[in-house]
Design a protein around this motif. Sequence first.
Motif, PDB file in Angstrom:
ATOM      1  N   HIS A 285      17.901 -17.215 -21.681  1.00  0.00           N
ATOM      2  CA  HIS A 285      18.454 -15.725 -21.530  1.00  0.00           C
ATOM      3  C   HIS A 285      17.328 -14.908 -22.119  1.00  0.00           C
ATOM      4  O   HIS A 285      16.998 -15.102 -23.400  1.00  0.00           O
ATOM      5  N   VAL A 286      16.830 -14.061 -21.114  1.00  0.00           N
ATOM      6  CA  VAL A 286      15.711 -13.069 -21.828  1.00  0.00           C
ATOM      7  C   VAL A 286      16.256 -11.643 -21.686  1.00  0.00           C
ATOM      8  O   VAL A 286      16.425 -11.032 -20.893  1.00  0.00           O
ATOM      9  N   HIS A 287      16.421 -10.972 -23.175  1.00  0.00           N
ATOM     10  CA  HIS A 287      17.252  -9.856 -23.044  1.00  0.00           C
ATOM     11  C   HIS A 287      16.189  -8.881 -23.725  1.00  0.00           C
ATOM     12  O   HIS A 287      15.492  -8.915 -24.721  1.00  0.00           O
ATOM     13  N   GLY A 288      15.752  -7.796 -22.660  1.00  0.00           N
ATOM     14  CA  GLY A 288      14.650  -6.840 -23.001  1.00  0.00           C
ATOM     15  C   GLY A 288      15.493  -5.688 -23.108  1.00  0.00           C
ATOM     16  O   GLY A 288      16.400  -5.222 -22.540  1.00  0.00           O
ATOM     17  N   LYS A 289      15.048  -4.786 -24.005  1.00  0.00           N
ATOM     18  CA  LYS A 289      15.456  -3.355 -24.107  1.00  0.00           C
ATOM     19  C   LYS A 289      14.251  -2.547 -24.341  1.00  0.00           C
ATOM     20  O   LYS A 289      13.175  -2.566 -24.853  1.00  0.00           O
ATOM     21  N   TYR A 290      14.320  -1.282 -23.373  1.00  0.00           N
ATOM     22  CA  TYR A 290      13.239  -0.416 -23.222  1.00  0.00           C
ATOM     23  C   TYR A 290      13.763   1.093 -23.352  1.00  0.00           C
ATOM     24  O   TYR A 290      15.050   1.292 -22.786  1.00  0.00           O
ATOM     25  N   GLY A 291      12.752   1.778 -23.747  1.00  0.00           N
ATOM     26  CA  GLY A 291      12.960   3.282 -23.755  1.00  0.00           C
ATOM     27  C   GLY A 291      12.827   3.718 -22.307  1.00  0.00           C
ATOM     28  O   GLY A 291      12.512   3.290 -21.331  1.00  0.00           O
ATOM     29  N   PRO A 292      12.863   5.103 -22.301  1.00  0.00           N
ATOM     30  CA  PRO A 292      12.732   6.065 -20.979  1.00  0.00           C
ATOM     31  C   PRO A 292      11.465   5.738 -20.118  1.00  0.00           C
ATOM     32  O   PRO A 292      11.376   5.558 -19.074  1.00  0.00           O
ATOM     33  N   GLY A 293      10.330   5.639 -21.168  1.00  0.00           N
ATOM     34  CA  GLY A 293       8.974   5.388 -20.561  1.00  0.00           C
ATOM     35  C   GLY A 293       8.649   6.508 -19.700  1.00  0.00           C
ATOM     36  O   GLY A 293       9.101   7.360 -19.811  1.00  0.00           O
ATOM     37  N   TYR A 294       7.773   6.140 -18.491  1.00  0.00           N
ATOM     38  CA  TYR A 294       7.309   7.248 -17.598  1.00  0.00           C
ATOM     39  C   TYR A 294       7.408   6.653 -16.296  1.00  0.00           C
ATOM     40  O   TYR A 294       6.941   5.494 -15.985  1.00  0.00           O
ATOM     41  N   ARG A 295       7.751   7.293 -15.124  1.00  0.00           N
ATOM     42  CA  ARG A 295       7.990   6.503 -14.011  1.00  0.00           C
ATOM     43  C   ARG A 295       7.430   7.446 -12.694  1.00  0.00           C
ATOM     44  O   ARG A 295       7.771   8.904 -12.953  1.00  0.00           O
ATOM     45  N   LEU A 296       6.511   7.172 -12.003  1.00  0.00           N
ATOM     46  CA  LEU A 296       6.280   7.897 -10.748  1.00  0.00           C
ATOM     47  C   LEU A 296       6.661   6.989  -9.491  1.00  0.00           C
ATOM     48  O   LEU A 296       6.579   5.984  -9.248  1.00  0.00           O
TER      49      LEU A 296
ATOM     50  N   GLU B  94       0.873  -1.062  -0.118  1.00  0.00           N
ATOM     51  CA  GLU B  94       0.008   0.051   0.063  1.00  0.00           C
ATOM     52  C   GLU B  94       0.628   1.109  -0.041  1.00  0.00           C
ATOM     53  O   GLU B  94       1.784   1.327   0.594  1.00  0.00           O
ATOM     54  N   GLY B  95       0.390   2.241  -0.701  1.00  0.00           N
ATOM     55  CA  GLY B  95       1.280   3.436  -0.863  1.00  0.00           C
ATOM     56  C   GLY B  95       0.634   4.618  -1.514  1.00  0.00           C
ATOM     57  O   GLY B  95      -0.556   4.581  -1.912  1.00  0.00           O
ATOM     58  N   LEU B  96       1.303   5.638  -1.738  1.00  0.00           N
ATOM     59  CA  LEU B  96       0.714   6.721  -2.222  1.00  0.00           C
ATOM     60  C   LEU B  96       1.860   7.158  -3.538  1.00  0.00           C
ATOM     61  O   LEU B  96       2.938   7.390  -3.106  1.00  0.00           O
ATOM     62  N   SER B  97       1.224   7.658  -4.394  1.00  0.00           N
ATOM     63  CA  SER B  97       2.176   7.853  -5.642  1.00  0.00           C
ATOM     64  C   SER B  97       2.571   9.420  -5.317  1.00  0.00           C
ATOM     65  O   SER B  97       1.989  10.197  -4.693  1.00  0.00           O
ATOM     66  N   ALA B  98       3.993   9.655  -5.818  1.00  0.00           N
ATOM     67  CA  ALA B  98       4.448  10.664  -5.510  1.00  0.00           C
ATOM     68  C   ALA B  98       5.186  11.431  -6.779  1.00  0.00           C
ATOM     69  O   ALA B  98       4.555  11.592  -7.690  1.00  0.00           O
ATOM     70  N   GLU B  99       6.259  11.982  -6.505  1.00  0.00           N
ATOM     71  CA  GLU B  99       6.929  12.964  -7.775  1.00  0.00           C
ATOM     72  C   GLU B  99       7.328  11.958  -8.763  1.00  0.00           C
ATOM     73  O   GLU B  99       7.607  10.829  -8.736  1.00  0.00           O
ATOM     74  N   GLU B 100       7.649  12.708  -9.875  1.00  0.00           N
ATOM     75  CA  GLU B 100       7.943  11.903 -11.039  1.00  0.00           C
ATOM     76  C   GLU B 100       9.434  11.247 -10.820  1.00  0.00           C
ATOM     77  O   GLU B 100      10.090  12.080 -10.054  1.00  0.00           O
ATOM     78  N   ASP B 101       9.969  10.371 -11.474  1.00  0.00           N
ATOM     79  CA  ASP B 101      10.986   9.582 -11.184  1.00  0.00           C
ATOM     80  C   ASP B 101      11.742   9.519 -12.443  1.00  0.00           C
ATOM     81  O   ASP B 101      11.219   8.765 -13.311  1.00  0.00           O
ATOM     82  N   LEU B 102      12.755  10.205 -12.589  1.00  0.00           N
ATOM     83  CA  LEU B 102      13.438  10.043 -13.873  1.00  0.00           C
ATOM     84  C   LEU B 102      14.873   9.100 -13.916  1.00  0.00           C
ATOM     85  O   LEU B 102      15.725   9.421 -14.837  1.00  0.00           O
ATOM     86  N   LEU B 103      14.946   8.066 -12.812  1.00  0.00           N
ATOM     87  CA  LEU B 103      15.867   7.255 -13.054  1.00  0.00           C
ATOM     88  C   LEU B 103      16.196   6.648 -14.170  1.00  0.00           C
ATOM     89  O   LEU B 103      17.354   6.213 -14.679  1.00  0.00           O
ATOM     90  N   ASP B 104      15.284   6.365 -15.066  1.00  0.00           N
ATOM     91  CA  ASP B 104      15.352   5.487 -16.243  1.00  0.00           C
ATOM     92  C   ASP B 104      15.489   6.476 -17.497  1.00  0.00           C
ATOM     93  O   ASP B 104      15.213   6.141 -18.656  1.00  0.00           O
TER      94      ASP B 104
END
Length: 259
Positions: A173-184, A132-142
């Motif tokens: 071996h599972v190799h995935g590539k992702y763009g920045p996307g969006y994180r909170l 359980e939690g509350l969404s907070a600030e935008e996260d730009l780690l990725d």
Amino acid sequence: MTDTYRGPLTSPGELAQWPMLKIVYRTDPDKIAKLLPPGIEVSETANVNLTIYNLPVKEEPEYGILITVDATYDGIAGEYAMGYGIDQEAAIFISLLKDGQPKFPCETTYYRLGDKVTARCSHQGYTFVEFEGLSAEEDLLDDGGLERHEWWVKVSRQVGGEQGYDFPPHVVHVHGKYGPGYRLAVNGKLTLRESPWDPIAELLPMREQISAHLWWPEYRSRDVTLSGALDPDKYWPFIDTISGSKWPGYLGGPIPKKD
């Protein structure tokens, strides 16, 4: 909603853009080492990674939880999958037989209502993960994108019940590539509960909760390939697992407790 909001914009009720809930906590390196078959090694970090999700699979929603531990194979740091708990029975057995993907049946409740984020995962009547939690600030780690390596094991026991294999253990071996996307970021509390079917609280106890966030990934590529073989004799003690997961088990179920 302000003009500076950069998150996903979806039609009401749209499923495809549900965020993943990603939770990371630190455990003991020796706890991870006991669960890794010889040939797959403990990484420098001793993290457990939980991904709780609702994704469209075979054109219908699949609720699930992915449990991985930091692990290295062939010099590549990645994550060893302990299990994919999902609510689509049709995808469990084919995934395990074809690719060695460790799927098992699981009931997941996961939703966001306003800023509140709630998740629960249950198997055989036991709730083993709660958050359980509350969404907070935008996260730009990725912000620079993400490359991910995950390890499964494909193996088939010998027909007839004797020790041996029709297909000896190999790493997938599972190799995935992702763009920045969006994180909170999410400010919340993860609770691990005792369960004989999913003994995460017992075998991977939480020492420190490191992070939690909602993630809308930008998918770029995902390759699933057969990699090297593991020592078949050294792997044998790991052959019995619970359901389709990689939790140590006995004939597909929990190891009986001794009084």
